[in-house]
Design an enzyme around this catalytic site. Sequence first.
Site, PDB file in Angstrom:
ATOM      1  N   ASP A  23       0.478  -1.570   0.360  1.00  0.00           N
ATOM      2  CA  ASP A  23      -0.033   0.266   0.004  1.00  0.00           C
ATOM      3  C   ASP A  23       0.719   0.877   0.478  1.00  0.00           C
ATOM      4  OD1 ASP A  23      -2.204   1.849   0.465  1.00  0.00           O
ATOM      5  OD2 ASP A  23      -3.124   0.916   2.034  1.00  0.00           O
TER       6      ASP A  23
ATOM      7  N   GLU B 280     -10.855   7.312   4.248  1.00  0.00           N
ATOM      8  CA  GLU B 280      -9.844   6.386   4.992  1.00  0.00           C
ATOM      9  C   GLU B 280     -10.228   7.413   6.885  1.00  0.00           C
ATOM     10  OE1 GLU B 280      -5.877   5.240   3.208  1.00  0.00           O
ATOM     11  OE2 GLU B 280      -6.673   6.311   1.572  1.00  0.00           O
TER      12      GLU B 280
END
Length: 537
Positions: A288, A480
């Site tokens: 990521d 997020e």
Amino acid sequence: MKYFITLAIIVSITLSAISQNPDIDQKVDSVLNLMTLDEKIGQMAQAEKGALENIYDISYYSLGSLLSGGGSSPASNTLQGWINMYDNYQSIALESRLGIPLIYGIDAVHGHNNVYGAVIFPHNIGIGCTWNPELVKTANQIVAKEVAATGIDWTFSPCITVPQNERWGRTYEGFGETSEIQKIMSGASIDGLQGSDLSNPETILACAKHFVGDGGTINGIDQGNTIVTEQILRELHMAGYIDAINLEVGSIMASYNSWNGVKLHGHDYLLTDVLKNELGFNGFIVSDWKGVDQVNEDYRDAVKRSINAGIDMVMVPDRYIYFISILKSLVQDNEVSIERIDDAVKRILKQKFLLNLFDEPFTNNSLASSFGSVAHRNIAKQTVRESMVLLNAKNDVLPLQKNNKKILVAGKLASDLGAQCGGWTISWQGSNGNITEGTNILTGIQNLAESSEVIYSENGNYNNPVDVAVVVIGENPYAEGAGDRVSLNIDMGDINLIKNIKEKGIPVVAVLISGRPMIISEIMPYTDAFIAAWLPG
Ligand code: BGC
Ligand code: BGC
């Protein structure tokens, strides 16, 4: 100079000969045999396109991949702007010594959501509520076509997280809170995106994310620690990956979270022993965004641990030159083996061959005409319809009458396209207002009303008699960790809006826009119908 030209000719003859070879693994080996260590490491690096210090770094370092992060669009955010951008980067990649094409990745997580005018589908939380895998497959076929229309090869989707705490800001990225729904919908999504043949110009590479346990963190804290037994990790959080691997998903993204205190990005047991060896995943693992950096403050050690743990491609995404030099020195010092590097590069090249990128590196222009089309929007509409959850329906207030009624529409989110799309729409966090082409709820009602009169009052202060009120309440966009919340209560202003309208004796249809289940017990008694609309797009 002459030497390089000759070499280039030999290499291009070799590569085109290789591309005719039916056996992909053999093609991969033939390319690998031509590669220097620098070229191999370059393939393992993924840079954010906006972080390129010099556009020719793509060929100079023979970068394996570029990505557009959330909202990282070309100057002209149009279909043609994206095509030009992609083809330009690709043509530079092909100028490298071996001319290995780039694989370009993007978060097309509910439609090709960075691109202005693309069809925006519901976020996965709504997709899960359709319980209709056939439709979800069709929806993802459309996403793949719209992504491919801009040249892009790869989406960081589907997110097959299993959120266990609704306070988590990424709850809406998952299909639901059970492994059952995760399995059904991840399979349908991957099937739609990748199809049965990645070389088909209408399909793209999928990426199941985030491996593993992202939805299980304590208190729902983004990028936090998932403290569970191995049995729970496997049965609850890992189940969807088995379906994904059976469908030959080409890539899997490692997760920011830790499992019992150990970061996934450096977890050799989970990434290599379990995912690659036991479950037989033979695509590539991508890190990521700056996920490797979190493994250790010492970047050299972080890179060493992550690559040795099984990460094949690193979403660096900024300091790619530094990353490349660090990884090279680790190989030279025997801290990362050349076998590990070769394994990573082979996995990446294999997907590039499966995508037919060596033979068709550029955008296929035949897909442009269907981009954002009515046919695509009609599938999205059907998906939205099936994603709605009716929590309450009394007194025959629904369906709304198209004729001879007065309908009051209230709530600021009723005329807010950006709010109904949520995060990951045009920008990373998403934003309120007319951010792209689409129909907000108010306009939708107006479009369908025939002789019925539609009155809009944001704060509900309309004192003439009406037959029914549609009150749209809920959350503003987030993505997020910025969406992590302590409270799941509905905003006080929204509660009062519903109560005030109901107290005037008007039947109330509440529509909740939200990226997660919320506490509605206080307003439920003031409604005649209640629709959880999630983030419909
Ligand atoms: C997210 C990923 C995403 C990546 C690239 C990260 O912050 O966790 O889900 O794919 O960024 O935008
Ligand atoms: C990017 C996102 C990425 C995030 C990670 C943002 O700046 O636009 O794509 O996921 O950073 O923190």
